[in-house]
Design a protein around this motif. Sequence first.
Motif, PDB file in Angstrom:
ATOM      1  N   ASP A   1      -7.679  -6.830  13.101  1.00 32.41           N
ATOM      2  CA  ASP A   1      -7.314  -8.096  12.735  1.00 32.41           C
ATOM      3  C   ASP A   1      -6.776  -8.191  11.282  1.00 32.41           C
ATOM      4  O   ASP A   1      -6.897  -7.627  10.413  1.00 32.41           O
ATOM      5  N   GLY A   2      -5.525  -8.720  11.283  1.00 28.26           N
ATOM      6  CA  GLY A   2      -4.613  -8.999  10.296  1.00 28.26           C
ATOM      7  C   GLY A   2      -3.846  -7.604   9.853  1.00 28.26           C
ATOM      8  O   GLY A   2      -2.868  -7.713   8.805  1.00 28.26           O
ATOM      9  N   LEU A   3      -3.877  -6.621  10.534  1.00 19.00           N
ATOM     10  CA  LEU A   3      -2.778  -5.613  10.602  1.00 19.00           C
ATOM     11  C   LEU A   3      -1.613  -6.090  10.734  1.00 19.00           C
ATOM     12  O   LEU A   3      -1.487  -6.892  11.651  1.00 19.00           O
ATOM     13  N   ALA A   4      -0.468  -5.936   9.936  1.00 17.30           N
ATOM     14  CA  ALA A   4       0.879  -6.392   9.994  1.00 17.30           C
ATOM     15  C   ALA A   4       1.703  -5.850  11.191  1.00 17.30           C
ATOM     16  O   ALA A   4       2.684  -6.580  11.378  1.00 17.30           O
ATOM     17  N   ARG A   5       1.622  -4.474  11.501  1.00 18.53           N
ATOM     18  CA  ARG A   5       2.423  -3.965  12.516  1.00 18.53           C
ATOM     19  C   ARG A   5       1.757  -3.321  13.663  1.00 18.53           C
ATOM     20  O   ARG A   5       0.461  -3.434  13.439  1.00 18.53           O
TER      21      ARG A   5
ATOM     22  N   PRO B   1       2.570   1.045   3.727  1.00 19.98           N
ATOM     23  CA  PRO B   1       1.306   0.819   2.748  1.00 19.98           C
ATOM     24  C   PRO B   1       0.827  -0.481   2.771  1.00 19.98           C
ATOM     25  O   PRO B   1       1.282  -1.369   3.229  1.00 19.98           O
ATOM     26  N   GLY B   2      -0.449  -0.397   2.523  1.00 19.65           N
ATOM     27  CA  GLY B   2      -1.294  -1.461   2.817  1.00 19.65           C
ATOM     28  C   GLY B   2      -1.882  -1.437   4.200  1.00 19.65           C
ATOM     29  O   GLY B   2      -2.673  -2.144   4.580  1.00 19.65           O
ATOM     30  N   GLY B   3      -1.778  -0.804   5.151  1.00 18.02           N
ATOM     31  CA  GLY B   3      -2.057  -0.231   6.599  1.00 18.02           C
ATOM     32  C   GLY B   3      -3.466   0.145   6.354  1.00 18.02           C
ATOM     33  O   GLY B   3      -3.987   0.398   5.464  1.00 18.02           O
ATOM     34  N   GLY B   4      -4.018   0.408   7.811  1.00 21.59           N
ATOM     35  CA  GLY B   4      -5.227   1.078   7.942  1.00 21.59           C
ATOM     36  C   GLY B   4      -5.603   2.035   8.828  1.00 21.59           C
ATOM     37  O   GLY B   4      -4.746   2.321   9.618  1.00 21.59           O
TER      38      GLY B   4
ATOM     39  N   VAL C   1     -10.620   2.528   6.722  1.00 19.09           N
ATOM     40  CA  VAL C   1      -9.907   2.361   5.441  1.00 19.09           C
ATOM     41  C   VAL C   1      -8.879   1.333   5.475  1.00 19.09           C
ATOM     42  O   VAL C   1      -7.974   1.375   6.515  1.00 19.09           O
ATOM     43  N   ARG C   2      -8.958   0.318   4.696  1.00 22.48           N
ATOM     44  CA  ARG C   2      -8.074  -0.645   4.762  1.00 22.48           C
ATOM     45  C   ARG C   2      -7.991  -1.388   3.358  1.00 22.48           C
ATOM     46  O   ARG C   2      -9.134  -1.641   2.867  1.00 22.48           O
TER      47      ARG C   2
END
Length: 189
Positions: free
Chosen positions: A17-21, A111-114, A175-176
Motif C-alpha cells: 500500500d502506498g508504493l508509487a510504481r 528512491p523511496g521504494g520498498g 524495507v520502506r
Amino acid sequence: MARTHPSDRALVRHWADGLARPVLDAGCGPGQWTDFLASGGTPAHGLDLVPDFVARARQQYPSLRFDLGCSEALPDATGSLGGVLAWYSLIHHEPDAIGLPLTEFARVIQPGGGLLIGYFEGATVEKFDHAVTAAYRWPADGSPDSWPRRASRWSRRTPAPRRATVPTGRSSLAVRPDWPICNQSPSLR
C-alpha cells in the motif's frame, strides 16, 4: 492463496500500500502473489527462473505480465519500480552470491521504494533440504550474516531495517523509508 496465513497476506498488503510504481514479484513461482498484489490495486508483474512456473502463471493469470528470468539480471529499468517482493524466493541463493540479487533490487527500486523479503530464520546461515533444491536459513539478529545487515549493505536507497523474530523460524524483512521495520510472519509454508 487460501493456504497462505492471513498475517502473510496482511503484511504483503500493508507493505505494498502506498508504493508509487509497479512492484516486481521476484521468484514469482506460479504467480499467486503477483495476482494478490494486482487484485489489491498494486500494479505488479512476476519473474521466475523456472519455465513451467512462468507458463502456469501466464495461463492462470492471463491479464498479468510474467517474465522468464533471474533476480541477478532483472529486465526492469533502473529506478522503474516502486518495490520488489522476494517472498521466500532468495532462500535458494548461496550465501556468497546473495549480493547479486540484492544489488539488482537496489538498482531497479526507485528512491523511496520498498523491498520485502520473506525467509527462514536460523541462528546462523544454515543449509537445509527443501522441496526442490537446497535452501538456507539466515539469522535476523544483526550479525554480519543477518538479512538486515546484508540488505542494508547492498541497498543504497533505503535505511537499514530493524528485525523481528518469530517462534516458527520464519521472518519477513520489510524495507520502506516510511515503514522501516521488519515484520513477522508466523505462517507455515
